[in-house]
Design an enzyme around this catalytic site. Structure first.
Site, mmCIF file in Angstrom:
data_model
loop_
_atom_site.group_PDB
_atom_site.id
_atom_site.type_symbol
_atom_site.label_atom_id
_atom_site.label_comp_id
_atom_site.label_asym_id
_atom_site.label_seq_id
_atom_site.Cartn_x
_atom_site.Cartn_y
_atom_site.Cartn_z
ATOM 1 C CG HIS A 55 -1.795 1.255 1.229
ATOM 2 N ND1 HIS A 55 -2.960 1.346 0.494
ATOM 3 C CD2 HIS A 55 -1.628 2.462 1.836
ATOM 4 C CE1 HIS A 55 -3.487 2.550 0.674
ATOM 5 N NE2 HIS A 55 -2.699 3.247 1.483
ATOM 6 C CG ASN A 96 -5.558 10.445 -12.545
ATOM 7 O OD1 ASN A 96 -5.112 11.268 -13.342
ATOM 8 N ND2 ASN A 96 -6.505 9.576 -12.860
ATOM 9 N N GLY A 102 -8.121 14.293 -10.053
ATOM 10 C CA GLY A 102 -9.304 13.437 -9.987
ATOM 11 C C GLY A 102 -9.023 12.061 -9.428
ATOM 12 C CG HIS A 107 -3.165 0.860 -3.529
ATOM 13 N ND1 HIS A 107 -3.149 -0.143 -2.579
ATOM 14 C CD2 HIS A 107 -2.222 0.527 -4.441
ATOM 15 C CE1 HIS A 107 -2.216 -1.032 -2.891
ATOM 16 N NE2 HIS A 107 -1.652 -0.658 -4.027
ATOM 17 C CG HIS A 109 -4.264 3.685 -9.523
ATOM 18 N ND1 HIS A 109 -4.588 4.275 -8.332
ATOM 19 C CD2 HIS A 109 -5.009 4.307 -10.473
ATOM 20 C CE1 HIS A 109 -5.498 5.220 -8.545
ATOM 21 N NE2 HIS A 109 -5.763 5.271 -9.848
ATOM 22 C CG HIS A 111 -5.474 5.058 -15.154
ATOM 23 N ND1 HIS A 111 -6.786 4.651 -15.071
ATOM 24 C CD2 HIS A 111 -5.242 5.816 -14.060
ATOM 25 C CE1 HIS A 111 -7.323 5.170 -13.970
ATOM 26 N NE2 HIS A 111 -6.410 5.879 -13.344
HETATM 27 P P1 5GP Z 1 -8.244 7.134 -10.398
HETATM 28 O O1 5GP Z 1 -9.363 8.056 -10.787
HETATM 29 O O2 5GP Z 1 -8.086 7.033 -8.904
HETATM 30 O O3 5GP Z 1 -6.957 7.441 -11.101
HETATM 31 O O4 5GP Z 1 -8.637 5.729 -10.977
HETATM 32 C C1 5GP Z 1 -9.332 4.743 -10.296
HETATM 33 C C2 5GP Z 1 -9.769 3.728 -11.335
HETATM 34 O O5 5GP Z 1 -10.192 2.575 -10.650
HETATM 35 C C3 5GP Z 1 -10.929 4.185 -12.218
HETATM 36 O O6 5GP Z 1 -10.536 4.158 -13.596
HETATM 37 C C4 5GP Z 1 -12.028 3.170 -11.923
HETATM 38 O O7 5GP Z 1 -12.776 2.815 -13.060
HETATM 39 C C5 5GP Z 1 -11.257 2.006 -11.359
HETATM 40 N N1 5GP Z 1 -12.019 1.210 -10.402
HETATM 41 C C6 5GP Z 1 -12.779 1.688 -9.384
HETATM 42 N N2 5GP Z 1 -13.308 0.664 -8.682
HETATM 43 C C7 5GP Z 1 -12.861 -0.479 -9.284
HETATM 44 C C8 5GP Z 1 -13.074 -1.870 -9.011
HETATM 45 O O8 5GP Z 1 -13.768 -2.262 -8.073
HETATM 46 N N3 5GP Z 1 -12.459 -2.753 -9.842
HETATM 47 C C9 5GP Z 1 -11.674 -2.355 -10.885
HETATM 48 N N4 5GP Z 1 -11.129 -3.328 -11.630
HETATM 49 N N5 5GP Z 1 -11.458 -1.052 -11.167
HETATM 50 C C10 5GP Z 1 -12.036 -0.130 -10.376
HETATM 51 ZN ZN ZN Z 2 -3.973 0.009 -0.667
#
Ligand code: 5GP
Ligand code: ZN
Length: 123
Positions: A55, A96, A102, A107, A109, A111
């Site tokens: 984490h 992000n 946004g 955690h 990550h 894309h």
């Molecule tokens: P962030 O906006 O934080 O950069 O991206 C979070 C991403 O996590 C979003 O693109 C969203 O669609 C994805 N996401 C949110 N909940 C889940 C989930 O339960 N499973 C998966 N596989 N993706 C998720």
């Molecule tokens: Zn985490």
């Protein structure tokens, strides 16, 4: 029994729960340090999320002590794009961090998006 702050963050964290297989996901790639799975709401034909198993709340939380995992993340990207056949057609890697970006899941990550022309603009 009280949980340490870190343990509490992890038990509340969606991607920690996905890494621990408490919440189902579609795996794309996995090592002992990194997990990659399909985004639940894909925004391109290929939309994979790559996370450290440890984490780390965001890019801001990277330090000398945990930054080694970035090597694993970038090598994972190269394996995944080969596996999915987009290493030559190209792709975009997005992180992000914080409110203006946004970021919704706290955690770290990346894309990985591709499988179509994404245009020349970043935003
Ligand atoms: P962030 O906006 O934080 O950069 O991206 C979070 C991403 O996590 C979003 O693109 C969203 O669609 C994805 N996401 C949110 N909940 C889940 C989930 O339960 N499973 C998966 N596989 N993706 C998720
Ligand atoms: Zn985490």
């Amino acid at each position: 029994m009280f949980l340490k702050r870190e343990d509490k963050e992890m038990s509340d964290c969606l991607f920690c729960r996905i890494v621990n297989r408490e919440i189902p996901s579609t795996p794309v790639y996995e090592t002992d340090k990194v997990y990659a799975f399909l985004d639940i709401e894909p925004e391109a034909p290929v939309h994979v999320l790559i996370v450290p198993k440890q984490h780390i709340s965001s890019h801001n939380a990277l330090t000398e002590d945990n930054v080694d995992v970035m090597k694993d993340i970038h090598l994972a990207v190269n394996e995944i794009v080969k596996k999915l056949g987009i290493s030559d057609s190209g792709y975009r890697l997005i992180n992000n961090c914080g409110p203006d970006s946004g970021q919704t899941v706290f955690h770290l990550h990346y894309h990985l998006v591709g499988g179509k022309s994404l245009g020349t603009k970043i935003l």
